[in-house]
Design a protein around this motif. Sequence first.
Motif, short mmCIF file in Angstrom:
data_model
loop_
_atom_site.label_atom_id
_atom_site.label_comp_id
_atom_site.label_asym_id
_atom_site.label_seq_id
_atom_site.Cartn_x
_atom_site.Cartn_y
_atom_site.Cartn_z
N THR A 1 0.73 -1.06 0.12
CA THR A 1 -0.16 -0.08 -0.32
C THR A 1 0.89 1.43 -0.22
N GLY A 2 2.09 0.99 0.38
CA GLY A 2 2.81 2.21 0.36
C GLY A 2 3.06 2.56 2.02
N GLN A 3 2.31 2.33 2.91
CA GLN A 3 2.29 2.62 3.85
C GLN A 3 3.46 1.62 4.85
N ALA A 4 3.88 2.22 5.60
CA ALA A 4 4.88 1.41 6.71
C ALA A 4 4.50 1.74 8.21
N MET A 5 4.90 0.94 9.08
CA MET A 5 4.67 1.28 10.40
C MET A 5 6.11 0.46 11.24
N LEU A 6 6.61 1.61 11.92
CA LEU A 6 7.49 1.18 12.94
C LEU A 6 7.10 0.68 14.35
N ILE A 7 7.43 -0.56 14.57
CA ILE A 7 6.96 -1.10 15.95
C ILE A 7 7.59 -1.03 17.05
N PHE A 8 7.08 -0.73 18.15
CA PHE A 8 7.92 -0.68 19.62
C PHE A 8 7.11 -1.54 20.29
N PRO A 9 7.93 -2.85 20.76
CA PRO A 9 7.33 -3.69 21.63
C PRO A 9 7.46 -2.97 23.02
N GLY A 10 6.61 -3.65 23.82
CA GLY A 10 6.54 -3.32 25.37
C GLY A 10 7.26 -4.14 26.06
N VAL B 1 17.68 7.56 26.04
CA VAL B 1 18.38 6.57 25.05
C VAL B 1 17.15 5.94 24.22
N PRO B 2 15.99 5.67 24.59
CA PRO B 2 14.99 5.14 23.99
C PRO B 2 14.33 5.95 22.68
N LEU B 3 14.19 7.34 23.16
CA LEU B 3 14.06 8.47 22.36
C LEU B 3 15.04 8.74 21.27
N ILE B 4 15.94 8.68 21.58
CA ILE B 4 17.49 8.65 20.62
C ILE B 4 17.19 7.71 19.67
N ASP B 5 17.12 6.32 19.90
CA ASP B 5 16.93 5.29 19.07
C ASP B 5 15.62 5.21 18.13
N ALA B 6 14.46 5.85 18.71
CA ALA B 6 13.52 5.98 18.10
C ALA B 6 13.45 6.94 16.97
N GLN B 7 13.94 7.98 17.46
CA GLN B 7 14.17 9.25 16.26
C GLN B 7 15.01 8.80 15.17
N ALA C 1 15.45 5.68 14.17
CA ALA C 1 14.92 4.65 13.27
C ALA C 1 13.87 5.14 12.37
N LEU C 2 12.98 6.33 12.89
CA LEU C 2 12.23 6.71 11.81
C LEU C 2 13.11 7.39 10.90
N ARG C 3 14.12 8.15 11.23
CA ARG C 3 14.88 8.94 10.19
C ARG C 3 15.26 8.01 9.13
N LEU C 4 16.00 6.94 9.79
CA LEU C 4 16.67 5.99 8.80
C LEU C 4 15.69 5.25 7.84
N VAL C 5 14.47 4.78 8.29
CA VAL C 5 13.58 4.11 7.35
C VAL C 5 13.13 5.13 6.40
N ARG C 6 12.69 6.54 6.94
CA ARG C 6 12.45 7.42 5.82
C ARG C 6 13.42 7.76 4.84
N ALA D 1 20.99 10.23 6.71
CA ALA D 1 19.87 9.92 7.28
C ALA D 1 19.28 11.04 8.43
N ASP D 2 20.29 11.63 9.14
CA ASP D 2 19.71 12.31 10.37
C ASP D 2 19.20 13.67 9.81
N ALA D 3 19.56 13.86 8.68
CA ALA D 3 18.60 15.27 7.98
C ALA D 3 17.26 14.99 7.83
N GLN D 4 16.63 13.79 7.81
CA GLN D 4 15.39 13.50 7.53
C GLN D 4 14.48 13.92 8.92
N SER D 5 13.29 14.32 8.64
CA SER D 5 12.26 14.53 9.77
C SER D 5 12.05 13.26 10.50
N ALA D 6 11.93 13.35 11.87
CA ALA D 6 11.66 12.26 12.84
C ALA D 6 10.21 12.08 13.20
N ARG D 7 9.31 13.17 12.45
CA ARG D 7 7.92 12.98 12.88
C ARG D 7 7.28 11.89 12.06
#
Length: 298
Positions: free
Chosen positions: A64-73, A118-124, A126-131, A174-180
């Motif tokens: 579909t063109g959509q993607a989801m990053l998944i954060f396990p609990g 640290v979790p937020l650092i990795d989350a940001q 991950a989003l930038r890398l995928v984008r 990759a870090d120039a990408q938006s993390a939103r």
Amino acid sequence: MSTFFFGATVLAQDTIMPLWPKDKIPNRIESDEKEEHVSEDIVRISKVQEPTIEVYLPAKKNATGQAMLIFPGGGYGILAYDWEGTDIAKFLNGKGIAGIVVKYRLPSDKSQTEKWNVPLIDAQRALRLVRSKAKDFNIASDKIGIIGFSAGGHLASTLGTHFEEKVYDQIDEADAQSARPDFMALIYPVITFTKSTKHSGSQKNLLGENPTQEMLKHFSNELQVTSETPPTLLVHATDDPGVPVENSLMFFQALKDKNVSATMHVYPKGGHGFSLARKDPHLRGWTEQLFEWMESLN
């Protein structure tokens, strides 16, 4: 399973990529701590040292063109890696959605500085890398969402409200990408650390024994919602004994107050940590609600 590194073309359905070049992992302290995997009823991963993304792609014809990053609990103590990670990715693939499991670092006094970031650092990252790899993954760079479960829901809601916060120095393009994130699904999420309905275990693991009021507010994400917070879906059970439903209710209200698109499904029963809820004919309907909501975003 195939493992690819930076700049590689993605050829496999399940590709594991490091989030960072090995010598450039932010806030890392060299220690004797080693990653642990325990496989019983579910796979539990703890003491993550080298965070990764594990990429599951649908067939191109189904995509579909959509993607989801998944954060396990796992309360910021472990990652319920298959239960709230790889199983979710495979399930998303069945609907033509790319599922990308984030094996993020868990807060550690031993192997990290400023462990609460640290979790937020990795989350940001991950989003930038995928984008940055949207073309490789056959996804649209403006259709990348996130889904988080329990404490993973806290991390997802932190990313959705703190995506502009500078928590690490840029290391590559990759870090120039938006993390939103473009959209956000929070499943029985931990949200608040300032109310009596908080999840004390997640708070202690993330912020330590004696966090300041300022820190508690900073990571109480119902207080951090802005008009830029992405459209959000919330799913919770009323009888959740671990993370009270008030966490989702508070976040929903905060979104509504900022005129952010918010959808919420509250089930009377289900408890905590139900994942796909495949054995509950009523509760498992949440996944169809997720897909309908994602379609409505297009």
